[in-house]
Design an enzyme around this catalytic site. Sequence first.
Site, PDB file in Angstrom:
ATOM      1  CE1 TYR A 214      12.038 -71.995   7.322  1.00 37.84           C
ATOM      2  CE2 TYR A 214      13.591 -73.962   8.047  1.00 37.84           C
ATOM      3  CZ  TYR A 214      13.084 -72.982   6.908  1.00 37.84           C
ATOM      4  OH  TYR A 214      13.510 -73.114   5.685  1.00 37.84           O
ATOM      5  N   GLY A 215      10.285 -72.138  13.828  1.00 33.44           N
ATOM      6  CA  GLY A 215       9.925 -72.921  15.039  1.00 33.44           C
ATOM      7  C   GLY A 215       8.536 -72.987  15.587  1.00 33.44           C
TER       8      GLY A 215
ATOM      9  CB  CYS B 289      17.439 -75.707  10.756  1.00 30.24           C
ATOM     10  SG  CYS B 289      15.808 -75.305  11.206  1.00 30.24           S
ATOM     11  CG  ASN B 290      18.717 -78.076  16.547  1.00 34.52           C
ATOM     12  OD1 ASN B 290      19.555 -77.150  16.293  1.00 34.52           O
ATOM     13  ND2 ASN B 290      19.501 -79.493  17.100  1.00 34.52           N
ATOM     14  CB  THR B 291      12.848 -75.992  13.653  1.00 34.42           C
ATOM     15  OG1 THR B 291      13.352 -75.536  14.873  1.00 34.42           O
ATOM     16  CG2 THR B 291      11.194 -76.292  13.514  1.00 34.42           C
TER      17      THR B 291
ATOM     18  CG  ASP C  33      19.041 -71.845  10.214  1.00 31.33           C
ATOM     19  OD1 ASP C  33      18.113 -72.796  10.583  1.00 31.33           O
ATOM     20  OD2 ASP C  33      19.345 -71.133  10.464  1.00 31.33           O
ATOM     21  CB  SER C  34      14.524 -70.503   9.363  1.00 31.20           C
ATOM     22  OG  SER C  34      15.422 -70.297  10.570  1.00 31.20           O
TER      23      SER C  34
ATOM     24  CB  CYS D 228      17.316 -73.330  18.223  1.00 27.41           C
ATOM     25  SG  CYS D 228      17.186 -72.342  16.865  1.00 27.41           S
ATOM     26  CB  THR D 229      21.506 -73.872  14.346  1.00 27.53           C
ATOM     27  OG1 THR D 229      20.246 -73.519  13.321  1.00 27.53           O
ATOM     28  CG2 THR D 229      21.591 -75.363  14.036  1.00 27.53           C
ATOM     29  CG  HIS D 230      18.817 -68.782  14.871  1.00 29.92           C
ATOM     30  ND1 HIS D 230      18.362 -69.655  13.999  1.00 29.92           N
ATOM     31  CD2 HIS D 230      18.541 -67.603  14.163  1.00 29.92           C
ATOM     32  CE1 HIS D 230      17.988 -69.128  12.796  1.00 29.92           C
ATOM     33  NE2 HIS D 230      18.030 -67.994  12.942  1.00 29.92           N
TER      34      HIS D 230
HETATM   35  N1  DGL Z   1      17.693 -72.267  13.271  1.00 30.80           N
HETATM   36  C1  DGL Z   1      16.435 -73.174  13.437  1.00 30.80           C
HETATM   37  C2  DGL Z   1      16.678 -74.419  14.648  1.00 30.80           C
HETATM   38  O1  DGL Z   1      17.846 -74.887  14.703  1.00 30.80           O
HETATM   39  C3  DGL Z   1      15.118 -72.739  13.437  1.00 30.80           C
HETATM   40  C4  DGL Z   1      14.654 -71.326  14.085  1.00 30.80           C
HETATM   41  C5  DGL Z   1      13.563 -70.921  13.524  1.00 30.80           C
HETATM   42  O2  DGL Z   1      13.459 -70.524  12.382  1.00 30.80           O
HETATM   43  O3  DGL Z   1      12.606 -70.729  14.310  1.00 30.80           O
HETATM   44  O4  DGL Z   1      15.973 -74.893  15.077  1.00 30.80           O
END
Ligand code: DGL
Length: 253
Positions: A43-44, A74-76, A11-12, A184-186
Amino acid sequence: MCKYSPVGILDSGVGGISVLKHIRKILPSENIIYFADKENAPYGTKKPSEIIKITDRNVAYLEEFGCKAIVIACNTATSAAAETVRQKYRIPIIGLEPAIKPAVRKFPGGKILLLATPITLRLPKLEKLINEMHGEADFTCIPAPGLVGYVESGNLCSEETVQYLKKLFSPYSSVKFDACVLGCTHFPFAVRAISRALGYSPVFFDGGAGAAKRLCDILNKEKIFHTGNNPGYIVWNTRFKNHLERLLYCNKF
Ligand code: DGL
């Protein structure tokens, strides 16, 4: 590659820990390398081409480390890069999918809020998923890029976090959402802030359990499922330049 080889989780930053939690529940014995690409976070808001390049390099690191499977937690990165890296590497690569289907199954015809990064909301993977569910629920998609930073800094339910979300939700104050899909996994770390900003608690859905199940099925099928005791962990943070510093916590396996 054998059953003792680690599973790489990518993940990021800290978001993938929300997926690791589900993986640990059903795969308690697997050795894990948790790869937090803090150097390139977030990443987003990046271009898809950049995310593809970064994810390709990170998957290569984890493959070199001997991972038997990689979860892009990470979804992104999944939306932007999973297809590309799957074509290049031979090890199984599992991605994250926003839990839209389980939310619609639970609330057919319901009002569903989808929170994700701008990139995830813009890329065709999500559009396809929503189109498949067309007419089966009423979707409201809101990009929440700032929430990633709040979670990274540990502001899971601070006043600032709640105010940020309140502003995002204000155009929809007349809608009462049945469900909130955390794309988003966050975001599973911020459910209290989301509920406070909405003024009520919708039912939350995230893709972590689905990804953990897919990983489990693949390890079973390939017969590389680890059943021993004392699983090991390596936490790798790319923000640090020095190679040893990057390996924040290393419990041998
Ligand atoms: N955790 C990430 C996701 O699921 C990305 C968060 C990011 O770095 O913008 O999209």
